[in-house]
Design a protein around this motif. Structure first.
Motif, short mmCIF file in Angstrom:
data_model
loop_
_atom_site.label_atom_id
_atom_site.label_comp_id
_atom_site.label_asym_id
_atom_site.label_seq_id
_atom_site.Cartn_x
_atom_site.Cartn_y
_atom_site.Cartn_z
N MET A 233 0.80 -1.24 0.15
CA MET A 233 -0.07 0.05 -0.02
C MET A 233 0.92 1.21 0.10
O MET A 233 1.95 1.37 0.74
N ILE A 234 0.62 2.20 -0.77
CA ILE A 234 1.40 3.34 -0.99
C ILE A 234 1.02 4.34 0.05
O ILE A 234 -0.19 4.62 0.27
N SER A 235 2.01 4.94 0.87
CA SER A 235 1.59 5.87 1.84
C SER A 235 1.48 7.36 1.20
O SER A 235 1.99 7.66 0.09
N ALA A 236 0.92 8.32 1.80
CA ALA A 236 1.03 9.94 1.50
C ALA A 236 2.44 10.37 1.19
O ALA A 236 2.76 10.89 0.26
N ARG A 237 3.28 9.97 2.25
CA ARG A 237 4.69 10.36 1.96
C ARG A 237 5.59 9.93 0.85
O ARG A 237 6.36 10.32 0.10
N ARG B 160 4.12 11.48 -2.39
CA ARG B 160 4.88 13.00 -2.52
C ARG B 160 6.11 12.77 -3.12
O ARG B 160 6.75 13.61 -3.77
N ALA B 161 6.96 11.77 -2.36
CA ALA B 161 8.59 11.55 -2.55
C ALA B 161 8.68 11.02 -4.02
O ALA B 161 9.57 11.29 -4.87
N ALA B 162 7.82 10.23 -4.55
CA ALA B 162 7.86 9.70 -5.80
C ALA B 162 7.69 10.58 -6.92
O ALA B 162 8.28 10.56 -7.99
N THR C 180 3.68 16.84 -11.44
CA THR C 180 2.93 17.61 -10.37
C THR C 180 1.70 16.65 -10.09
O THR C 180 1.34 15.56 -10.49
N LEU C 181 0.73 17.17 -9.16
CA LEU C 181 -0.48 16.27 -8.82
C LEU C 181 -1.29 16.07 -10.06
O LEU C 181 -1.72 14.99 -10.32
N GLU C 182 -1.36 17.13 -10.80
CA GLU C 182 -2.30 17.02 -12.13
C GLU C 182 -1.73 15.80 -13.16
O GLU C 182 -2.43 15.10 -13.67
N THR C 183 -0.42 16.06 -13.13
CA THR C 183 0.49 15.00 -14.06
C THR C 183 0.03 13.42 -13.45
O THR C 183 -0.12 12.47 -14.37
N LEU C 184 0.06 13.43 -12.18
CA LEU C 184 0.03 12.24 -11.64
C LEU C 184 -1.42 11.47 -11.71
O LEU C 184 -1.71 10.42 -12.21
N ALA C 185 -2.49 12.57 -11.46
CA ALA C 185 -3.86 12.14 -11.62
C ALA C 185 -4.26 11.56 -13.15
O ALA C 185 -4.93 10.78 -13.13
N SER D 186 -2.63 13.51 1.65
CA SER D 186 -3.20 14.29 2.90
C SER D 186 -2.43 13.60 4.02
O SER D 186 -2.36 12.27 4.00
N GLU D 187 -1.96 14.29 5.00
CA GLU D 187 -1.22 13.92 6.11
C GLU D 187 -2.57 13.43 7.10
O GLU D 187 -2.15 13.01 8.48
N ASN D 188 -3.70 13.83 6.97
CA ASN D 188 -4.68 14.03 8.02
C ASN D 188 -5.31 12.39 7.98
O ASN D 188 -6.37 12.35 8.57
N GLY D 189 -4.91 11.45 7.24
CA GLY D 189 -5.62 10.15 7.27
C GLY D 189 -6.79 10.06 6.59
O GLY D 189 -7.47 9.57 7.01
N LEU D 190 -6.92 10.91 5.71
CA LEU D 190 -8.56 10.91 4.90
C LEU D 190 -8.51 9.41 4.36
O LEU D 190 -7.69 8.82 3.86
N ASP D 191 -9.88 8.89 4.22
CA ASP D 191 -10.01 7.59 3.58
C ASP D 191 -9.97 7.83 1.98
O ASP D 191 -10.19 8.69 1.48
#
Length: 80
Positions: free
Chosen positions: A1-5, A8-10, A17-22, A37-42
């Motif tokens: 499972m990929i984490s938020a960090r 972002r690092a990858a 950018t976020l747009e490119t990855l999306a 998000s670092e807020n642990g959103l589902d």
């Protein structure tokens, strides 16, 4: 499972950018922002899976061990 960090690092390693990855992962920008998000959103597991696959196609290896997590860019992948 990929984490938020890891996501972002990858993205930083690939220069995406976020747009490119999306776009490459075929997920919504909102879903990607939730994942990073670092807020642990589902986030749906399918979203995490598509993001992981996009990174793997781009030469990123996700590292997970008992010592920690990280990312690695494999040489020879020129996708940007």
């Amino acid at each position: 499972m990929i984490s938020a960090r890891q996501s972002r690092a990858a993205r930083a390693l690939r220069g995406w950018t976020l747009e490119t990855l999306a776009d490459k992962a075929r997920v919504s920008l909102t879903a990607l922002k939730r994942l990073e998000s670092e807020n642990g959103l589902d986030v749906f597991e399918s979203t995490r899976d598509e993001v992981r696959r996009a990174f793997e196609r781009g030469g990123i290896v996700l590292l997970n061990s008992d010592q920690g997590v990280g990312v690695m860019l494999v040489h020879g992948k020129s996708e940007t």
